[in-house]
Motif scaffolding. Structure first.
Motif, PDB file in Angstrom:
ATOM      1  N   ASP A  71     -20.927  38.499  -1.363  1.00 36.78           N
ATOM      2  CA  ASP A  71     -21.029  37.174  -0.748  1.00 36.78           C
ATOM      3  C   ASP A  71     -22.376  36.989  -0.051  1.00 36.78           C
ATOM      4  OD1 ASP A  71     -18.523  36.510  -1.631  1.00 36.78           O
ATOM      5  OD2 ASP A  71     -17.511  36.906   0.268  1.00 36.78           O
ATOM      6  N   ALA A  72     -22.853  38.059   0.585  1.00 36.44           N
ATOM      7  CA  ALA A  72     -24.155  37.983   1.252  1.00 36.44           C
ATOM      8  C   ALA A  72     -25.270  37.778   0.230  1.00 36.44           C
ATOM      9  CB  ALA A  72     -24.403  39.252   2.064  1.00 36.44           C
ATOM     10  N   ARG A  73     -25.174  38.444  -0.910  1.00 37.95           N
ATOM     11  CA  ARG A  73     -26.187  38.278  -1.958  1.00 37.95           C
ATOM     12  C   ARG A  73     -26.178  36.846  -2.490  1.00 37.95           C
ATOM     13  NH1 ARG A  73     -30.021  41.817  -2.124  1.00 37.95           N
ATOM     14  NH2 ARG A  73     -30.232  41.772  -4.403  1.00 37.95           N
ATOM     15  N   VAL A  74     -24.967  36.316  -2.694  1.00 41.13           N
ATOM     16  CA  VAL A  74     -24.856  34.941  -3.187  1.00 41.13           C
ATOM     17  C   VAL A  74     -25.421  33.953  -2.170  1.00 41.13           C
ATOM     18  CG1 VAL A  74     -23.228  33.123  -3.824  1.00 41.13           C
ATOM     19  CG2 VAL A  74     -22.897  35.440  -4.689  1.00 41.13           C
ATOM     20  N   GLY A  81     -22.740  38.964 -11.024  1.00 42.14           N
ATOM     21  CA  GLY A  81     -21.815  38.668 -12.122  1.00 42.14           C
ATOM     22  C   GLY A  81     -22.544  38.459 -13.432  1.00 42.14           C
ATOM     23  N   ARG A  82     -21.783  37.956 -14.404  1.00 40.07           N
ATOM     24  CA  ARG A  82     -22.352  37.784 -15.744  1.00 40.07           C
ATOM     25  C   ARG A  82     -23.265  36.563 -15.793  1.00 40.07           C
ATOM     26  NH1 ARG A  82     -17.227  35.633 -19.377  1.00 40.07           N
ATOM     27  NH2 ARG A  82     -16.900  33.673 -18.274  1.00 40.07           N
ATOM     28  N   ILE A  83     -24.087  36.518 -16.815  1.00 39.90           N
ATOM     29  CA  ILE A  83     -25.052  35.426 -16.973  1.00 39.90           C
ATOM     30  C   ILE A  83     -24.494  34.417 -17.973  1.00 39.90           C
ATOM     31  CG2 ILE A  83     -27.420  34.846 -17.588  1.00 39.90           C
ATOM     32  CD1 ILE A  83     -28.146  37.777 -17.018  1.00 39.90           C
ATOM     33  N   SER A  84     -24.327  33.195 -17.544  1.00 45.58           N
ATOM     34  CA  SER A  84     -23.808  32.144 -18.422  1.00 45.58           C
ATOM     35  C   SER A  84     -24.863  31.710 -19.428  1.00 45.58           C
ATOM     36  CB  SER A  84     -23.361  30.932 -17.594  1.00 45.58           C
ATOM     37  OG  SER A  84     -22.288  31.256 -16.747  1.00 45.58           O
ATOM     38  N   GLY A 149     -25.204  22.200 -11.610  1.00 45.40           N
ATOM     39  CA  GLY A 149     -25.838  22.767 -10.424  1.00 45.40           C
ATOM     40  C   GLY A 149     -24.890  23.296  -9.378  1.00 45.40           C
ATOM     41  N   ASP A 150     -23.574  23.305  -9.648  1.00 48.75           N
ATOM     42  CA  ASP A 150     -22.590  23.794  -8.682  1.00 48.75           C
ATOM     43  C   ASP A 150     -22.299  25.271  -8.938  1.00 48.75           C
ATOM     44  OD1 ASP A 150     -22.352  21.333  -7.467  1.00 48.75           O
ATOM     45  OD2 ASP A 150     -20.727  20.679  -8.792  1.00 48.75           O
ATOM     46  N   VAL A 151     -22.516  26.097  -7.933  1.00 46.24           N
ATOM     47  CA  VAL A 151     -22.268  27.527  -8.041  1.00 46.24           C
ATOM     48  C   VAL A 151     -20.848  27.819  -7.585  1.00 46.24           C
ATOM     49  CG1 VAL A 151     -22.991  29.832  -7.281  1.00 46.24           C
ATOM     50  CG2 VAL A 151     -24.706  28.032  -7.631  1.00 46.24           C
ATOM     51  N   ILE A 157     -16.445  25.812  -4.829  1.00 48.10           N
ATOM     52  CA  ILE A 157     -17.884  25.605  -5.013  1.00 48.10           C
ATOM     53  C   ILE A 157     -18.606  26.138  -3.787  1.00 48.10           C
ATOM     54  CG2 ILE A 157     -19.701  23.887  -5.289  1.00 48.10           C
ATOM     55  CD1 ILE A 157     -17.701  22.121  -6.734  1.00 48.10           C
ATOM     56  N   ALA A 158     -19.357  27.222  -3.977  1.00 48.68           N
ATOM     57  CA  ALA A 158     -20.035  27.869  -2.858  1.00 48.68           C
ATOM     58  C   ALA A 158     -21.241  27.066  -2.380  1.00 48.68           C
ATOM     59  CB  ALA A 158     -20.471  29.285  -3.250  1.00 48.68           C
ATOM     60  N   ARG A 159     -21.978  26.482  -3.332  1.00 51.66           N
ATOM     61  CA  ARG A 159     -23.153  25.692  -2.960  1.00 51.66           C
ATOM     62  C   ARG A 159     -23.621  24.905  -4.176  1.00 51.66           C
ATOM     63  NH1 ARG A 159     -25.083  30.823  -3.998  1.00 51.66           N
ATOM     64  NH2 ARG A 159     -26.869  30.940  -5.421  1.00 51.66           N
TER      65      ARG A 159
END
Length: 276
Positions: A71-74, A81-84, A149-151, A157-159
């Protein structure tokens, strides 16, 4: 059964005792560990309880610390995680992969113009796009909110990061409306958007019942241990609905059949049909 230690046997108290019970019931199997534990010893159950409890707590703490670190990294803007499809990682941050992004924009534009996901998959594959496309892959990407653009993180949605947007907002809204309208039309009895023939459903209630939260047609979203589970596609495959619940298929179908039979075979209903 020789194992290194009891926490290798199981890190959940209930799971560990259940395995021990089954082993003894099936054949009286003896369990020994490298640190001297022996299932034939009178104190074995006490040792199993203590070791399993410590291992269980260790796992809980490990999950907590791992999640806190991720969570801190995000929060710092780093990617975990994986790359979309449509992105790549640069300096541990997600950035747009422009060649793949052009494929996605074309996919959205075709959908907004009324082309089915089945035909879009065939079109992209025929044009030699980066991979061989399937209808399911196209459908999944049409609902991936990262493209606006929603993470998404931990069920929310975190940000929002505009730099990650691939699909313009107007096009995104148009596609979601088109997909919703298409799903609603497909759920009507006798409809088939591809061939015009009656739909063939593998499961009894697929497309015939709707999500109580968003109204999307419910279908089978998971299969576990030989059973199928109904759920909202907008809540399980892509995060556009808050309904994450799933219902076991067999009990639900039986309950629905019982209701139909009770209604159809009701004495008053039968009398009315006969009279008609």
């Amino acid at each position: 059964l020789a194992i290194e230690s009891l926490d290798r046997h199981g890190r959940n108290i209930y799971y560990s005792f259940d395995i021990i019970r089954r082993l003894h019931r099936e054949g009286g199997m003896r369990i020994v560990t490298s640190d001297g534990r022996d299932s034939d010893a009178p104190s074995f159950k006490a040792m199993l309880l203590a070791d399993s409890f410590v291992a269980d707590v260790f796992l809980d703490n490990l999950r907590t610390h791992t999640k806190r670190g991720l969570d801190a990294r995000v929060a710092e803007g780093f990617h975990v995680g994986r790359i979309s499809f449509g992105y790549r990682v640069e300096n541990r941050r997600l950035v747009i992969n422009e060649p793949q992004a052009r494929v996605l924009r074309r996919m959205f534009e075709l959908t907004a113009s009324g082309v089915s996901t089945y035909r879009i998959a065939g079109c992209l594959t025929a044009e030699g796009m980066p991979c061989s496309w399937t209808q399911a892959q196209v459908s999944t990407r049409l609902h991936r909110i990262l493209y606006r653009g929603d993470v998404w993180r931990d069920g929310r949605i975190a940000r929002h990061e505009e730099r990650l947007r691939i699909v313009p907002e107007e096009l995104w809204v148009a596609v979601q409306a088109a997909v919703h309208a298409r799903n609603s039309a497909a759920s009507r009895p006798g409809s088939n958007l591809v061939s015009g023939s009656p739909p063939h459903r593998k499961h009894l209630l697929s497309g015939l019942i709707g999500c109580a939260r968003c109204g999307e047609p419910v279908s089978v979203r998971a299969r576990r241990r030989g059973h199928w589970w109904y759920g909202c596609p907008a809540g399980t495959r892509h995060p556009t609905c808050e309904n994450r619940g799933q219902v076991a298929g067999a009990p639900l179908e039986k309950a629905m059949i019982d209701v139909v039979l009770a209604t159809v075979l009701d004495a008053d209903a039968v009398e009315h049909v006969v009279a008609e």
